[in-house]
Every structure is written in C-alpha cells, then in structure tokens.
Design a protein around this motif. Structure first.
Motif, PDB file in Angstrom:
ATOM      1  N   ALA A 191       0.777  -1.318  -0.022  1.00 30.04           N
ATOM      2  CA  ALA A 191       0.121  -0.125  -0.046  1.00 30.04           C
ATOM      3  C   ALA A 191       0.840   1.322   0.071  1.00 30.04           C
ATOM      4  O   ALA A 191       0.314   2.422   0.021  1.00 30.04           O
ATOM      5  N   ALA A 192       2.203   1.076   0.111  1.00 28.86           N
ATOM      6  CA  ALA A 192       2.874   2.404   0.166  1.00 28.86           C
ATOM      7  C   ALA A 192       2.879   3.282  -0.869  1.00 28.86           C
ATOM      8  O   ALA A 192       2.921   4.439  -0.756  1.00 28.86           O
ATOM      9  N   ASP A 193       2.662   2.764  -2.190  1.00 28.37           N
ATOM     10  CA  ASP A 193       2.688   3.520  -3.373  1.00 28.37           C
ATOM     11  C   ASP A 193       1.221   4.351  -3.526  1.00 28.37           C
ATOM     12  O   ASP A 193       1.113   4.710  -4.586  1.00 28.37           O
ATOM     13  N   HIS A 194       0.178   3.940  -2.814  1.00 25.82           N
ATOM     14  CA  HIS A 194      -0.847   4.376  -2.900  1.00 25.82           C
ATOM     15  C   HIS A 194      -1.344   5.758  -2.503  1.00 25.82           C
ATOM     16  O   HIS A 194      -0.699   6.257  -1.349  1.00 25.82           O
ATOM     17  N   VAL A 195      -2.312   6.361  -2.783  1.00 23.82           N
ATOM     18  CA  VAL A 195      -3.035   7.636  -2.083  1.00 23.82           C
ATOM     19  C   VAL A 195      -3.621   6.989  -0.839  1.00 23.82           C
ATOM     20  O   VAL A 195      -4.350   6.358  -1.015  1.00 23.82           O
ATOM     21  N   LEU A 196      -3.287   7.737   0.333  1.00 22.29           N
ATOM     22  CA  LEU A 196      -4.085   7.208   1.459  1.00 22.29           C
ATOM     23  C   LEU A 196      -4.854   8.477   2.092  1.00 22.29           C
ATOM     24  O   LEU A 196      -4.495   9.570   2.154  1.00 22.29           O
ATOM     25  N   ARG A 197      -6.045   8.164   2.347  1.00 25.53           N
ATOM     26  CA  ARG A 197      -7.127   8.910   2.906  1.00 25.53           C
ATOM     27  C   ARG A 197      -7.526   8.749   4.096  1.00 25.53           C
ATOM     28  O   ARG A 197      -8.260   7.408   4.200  1.00 25.53           O
ATOM     29  N   ALA A 198      -7.977   9.653   5.012  1.00 28.79           N
ATOM     30  CA  ALA A 198      -8.954   9.422   6.169  1.00 28.79           C
ATOM     31  C   ALA A 198     -10.108  10.146   5.892  1.00 28.79           C
ATOM     32  O   ALA A 198     -10.237  11.374   6.101  1.00 28.79           O
ATOM     33  N   ASP A 199     -11.440   9.281   5.912  1.00 30.00           N
ATOM     34  CA  ASP A 199     -12.450   9.826   5.351  1.00 30.00           C
ATOM     35  C   ASP A 199     -13.444   9.377   6.527  1.00 30.00           C
ATOM     36  O   ASP A 199     -13.096   8.526   7.217  1.00 30.00           O
ATOM     37  N   ALA A 200     -14.650   9.878   6.559  1.00 28.95           N
ATOM     38  CA  ALA A 200     -15.618   9.716   7.295  1.00 28.95           C
ATOM     39  C   ALA A 200     -16.829   9.477   6.601  1.00 28.95           C
ATOM     40  O   ALA A 200     -17.149  10.182   5.842  1.00 28.95           O
ATOM     41  N   VAL A 201     -18.024   8.565   7.173  1.00 32.35           N
ATOM     42  CA  VAL A 201     -19.217   8.351   6.549  1.00 32.35           C
ATOM     43  C   VAL A 201     -20.277   8.711   7.642  1.00 32.35           C
ATOM     44  O   VAL A 201     -19.920   8.017   8.721  1.00 32.35           O
ATOM     45  N   LEU A 202     -20.962   9.760   7.606  1.00 32.36           N
ATOM     46  CA  LEU A 202     -21.756  10.155   8.611  1.00 32.36           C
ATOM     47  C   LEU A 202     -23.503   9.754   8.459  1.00 32.36           C
ATOM     48  O   LEU A 202     -23.752   9.851   7.341  1.00 32.36           O
ATOM     49  N   ILE A 203     -23.919   8.880   9.269  1.00 30.77           N
ATOM     50  CA  ILE A 203     -25.232   8.010   9.205  1.00 30.77           C
ATOM     51  C   ILE A 203     -26.118   8.899  10.251  1.00 30.77           C
ATOM     52  O   ILE A 203     -25.798   8.856  11.297  1.00 30.77           O
ATOM     53  N   CYS A 204     -27.249   9.409   9.804  1.00 29.89           N
ATOM     54  CA  CYS A 204     -28.131  10.157  10.462  1.00 29.89           C
ATOM     55  C   CYS A 204     -29.558   9.641   9.979  1.00 29.89           C
ATOM     56  O   CYS A 204     -29.799   9.391   8.779  1.00 29.89           O
ATOM     57  N   PRO A 205     -30.552   9.341  11.087  1.00 25.82           N
ATOM     58  CA  PRO A 205     -31.843   8.997  10.659  1.00 25.82           C
ATOM     59  C   PRO A 205     -32.489   9.916   9.758  1.00 25.82           C
ATOM     60  O   PRO A 205     -32.304  11.277   9.773  1.00 25.82           O
ATOM     61  N   TRP A 206     -33.105   9.309   8.593  1.00 31.26           N
ATOM     62  CA  TRP A 206     -33.886   9.780   7.589  1.00 31.26           C
ATOM     63  C   TRP A 206     -33.245  10.821   6.573  1.00 31.26           C
ATOM     64  O   TRP A 206     -33.614  11.732   6.097  1.00 31.26           O
ATOM     65  N   ARG A 207     -31.767  10.551   6.485  1.00 30.25           N
ATOM     66  CA  ARG A 207     -30.937  11.187   5.646  1.00 30.25           C
ATOM     67  C   ARG A 207     -29.981  10.279   4.748  1.00 30.25           C
ATOM     68  O   ARG A 207     -29.751   9.190   5.541  1.00 30.25           O
ATOM     69  N   TRP A 208     -29.566  10.633   3.770  1.00 30.29           N
ATOM     70  CA  TRP A 208     -28.851   9.911   3.050  1.00 30.29           C
ATOM     71  C   TRP A 208     -27.503  10.185   3.795  1.00 30.29           C
ATOM     72  O   TRP A 208     -27.039  11.006   4.265  1.00 30.29           O
ATOM     73  N   PRO A 209     -26.523   8.897   3.777  1.00 28.23           N
ATOM     74  CA  PRO A 209     -25.251   8.932   4.205  1.00 28.23           C
ATOM     75  C   PRO A 209     -24.387  10.007   3.778  1.00 28.23           C
ATOM     76  O   PRO A 209     -24.441  10.600   2.445  1.00 28.23           O
ATOM     77  N   LEU A 210     -23.575  10.498   4.372  1.00 27.13           N
ATOM     78  CA  LEU A 210     -22.682  11.709   3.939  1.00 27.13           C
ATOM     79  C   LEU A 210     -21.239  11.391   4.033  1.00 27.13           C
ATOM     80  O   LEU A 210     -20.765  11.003   4.871  1.00 27.13           O
ATOM     81  N   HIS A 211     -20.580  11.247   2.860  1.00 32.67           N
ATOM     82  CA  HIS A 211     -19.283  10.645   2.672  1.00 32.67           C
ATOM     83  C   HIS A 211     -18.479  12.014   2.692  1.00 32.67           C
ATOM     84  O   HIS A 211     -18.341  12.772   1.714  1.00 32.67           O
ATOM     85  N   VAL A 212     -17.599  12.076   3.772  1.00 34.25           N
ATOM     86  CA  VAL A 212     -16.708  13.221   4.065  1.00 34.25           C
ATOM     87  C   VAL A 212     -15.451  12.919   3.777  1.00 34.25           C
ATOM     88  O   VAL A 212     -14.632  12.153   4.274  1.00 34.25           O
ATOM     89  N   LYS A 213     -14.787  13.582   2.360  1.00 34.16           N
ATOM     90  CA  LYS A 213     -13.474  13.062   2.097  1.00 34.16           C
ATOM     91  C   LYS A 213     -12.459  13.851   2.727  1.00 34.16           C
ATOM     92  O   LYS A 213     -12.825  14.954   3.142  1.00 34.16           O
ATOM     93  N   ASP A 214     -11.242  13.293   3.236  1.00 35.39           N
ATOM     94  CA  ASP A 214     -10.230  13.754   4.006  1.00 35.39           C
ATOM     95  C   ASP A 214     -10.857  14.575   5.125  1.00 35.39           C
ATOM     96  O   ASP A 214     -10.795  15.662   5.397  1.00 35.39           O
ATOM     97  N   ALA A 215     -11.617  13.837   5.715  1.00 37.18           N
ATOM     98  CA  ALA A 215     -12.216  14.302   7.082  1.00 37.18           C
ATOM     99  C   ALA A 215     -11.372  14.630   8.110  1.00 37.18           C
ATOM    100  O   ALA A 215     -11.593  15.658   8.886  1.00 37.18           O
ATOM    101  N   PHE A 216     -10.129  14.071   8.256  1.00 37.65           N
ATOM    102  CA  PHE A 216      -9.002  14.554   9.077  1.00 37.65           C
ATOM    103  C   PHE A 216      -7.655  14.040   8.375  1.00 37.65           C
ATOM    104  O   PHE A 216      -7.741  13.437   7.690  1.00 37.65           O
ATOM    105  N   THR A 217      -6.645  14.113   9.100  1.00 37.21           N
ATOM    106  CA  THR A 217      -5.252  13.905   8.642  1.00 37.21           C
ATOM    107  C   THR A 217      -4.729  12.845   9.162  1.00 37.21           C
ATOM    108  O   THR A 217      -4.911  12.643  10.515  1.00 37.21           O
ATOM    109  N   LEU A 218      -4.216  12.129   8.431  1.00 42.47           N
ATOM    110  CA  LEU A 218      -3.302  10.777   8.833  1.00 42.47           C
ATOM    111  C   LEU A 218      -2.112  11.134   9.194  1.00 42.47           C
ATOM    112  O   LEU A 218      -1.502  11.888   8.453  1.00 42.47           O
ATOM    113  N   THR A 219      -1.751  10.503  10.141  1.00 37.89           N
ATOM    114  CA  THR A 219      -0.350  10.864  10.597  1.00 37.89           C
ATOM    115  C   THR A 219       0.791   9.889   9.650  1.00 37.89           C
ATOM    116  O   THR A 219       0.266   8.815   9.431  1.00 37.89           O
ATOM    117  N   GLU A 220       1.789  10.529   9.402  1.00 36.15           N
ATOM    118  CA  GLU A 220       3.007   9.733   8.589  1.00 36.15           C
ATOM    119  C   GLU A 220       3.747   8.949   9.596  1.00 36.15           C
ATOM    120  O   GLU A 220       4.040   9.348  10.426  1.00 36.15           O
TER     121      GLU A 220
END
Length: 128
Positions: A99-128
């Motif tokens: 995986a070393a040569d891949h693009v690495l991202r920390a994303d979040a998916v937020l799930i709430c009642p009666w709403r579509w899931p929300l995919h948040v790209k780069d929600a926070f920073t991965l430490t190197e």
C-alpha cells in the motif's frame, strides 16, 4: 419498572447494533461509488478503523459515525478518536507494504436517521 443497570445495558446494545448497521450501510454506500472493501472493524495498536476501502490507487481509512445529526456525528470524531484511529492505520500499513505507493485518505461517513449517508473526503489528517 426496569432496573437501571438492565436499562443501561439494553441502551448500549441498541447503540452497538445501530453502529454495526451504520458500518454496513456506509460500506454499501462506498461500494456504490466504486470502492472495494478490504477490511471492516480493523483493530491494531489500541485503535480501530471501521472500514478500509480501495478504488484504484486510492485507499480509504473510514470512520463511520451514526448519530442523530451530522453535526453530532462530526463532533464525535475528536482528537482522542483520531489518535487511536491513526495508530490502527499505522499498524495496518506496516502489515501491508504493497500500500506504500497508494494515495491514503482518512474519510468519514456520517449516518443520520432519515438522511442519505454523507461521505466526507479527507475528514481528518492521517499521521505519517
């Protein structure tokens, strides 16, 4: 009348069940976007990553949060959670050198009642 301990235990079980259902929903949502699951509920070094997904050269390390509102879900991803999350990511990467040569991202998916899931790209920073 229900015993307080029994009531608390039942509430925790329901919350855990809702969290597991949210992880499945998030995984299916991301698969609909073309990501493929590599791991679910991955644990290592005292932390956990809810989902690890891949699409091409991009690897997502995903935190899934199920709350009554999106704001509450985002606020639940605090500094302590991110620290533990990053430890688990580091552990996974040590065991998957491909995986070393891949693009690495920390994303979040937020799930709430009666709403579509929300995919948040780069929600926070991965430490190197």
């Amino acid at each position: 009348m229900m015993n307080t301990d029994a009531h608390t235990k039942r509430r925790r079980q329901r919350a855990l069940q809702w969290g597991h259902s949210a992880e499945w929903l998030a995984m299916i949502w991301l698969m609909g976007k073309g990501y493929w699951p590599l791991a679910r509920r991955y644990q290592g070094m005292g932390g956990e990553v809810d989902l690890i997904m891949q699409r091409g050269q991009t690897l997502l390390f995903v935190e899934v949060k199920a709350r009554t509102s999106r704001d509450a879900a985002l606020l639940a991803i605090d500094a302590g959670k991110i620290r533990k999350f990053n430890r688990a990511v580091e552990y996974w990467l040590m065991r998957h050198p491909w995986a070393a040569d891949h693009v690495l991202r920390a994303d979040a998916v937020l799930i709430c009642p009666w709403r579509w899931p929300l995919h948040v790209k780069d929600a926070f920073t991965l430490t190197e």
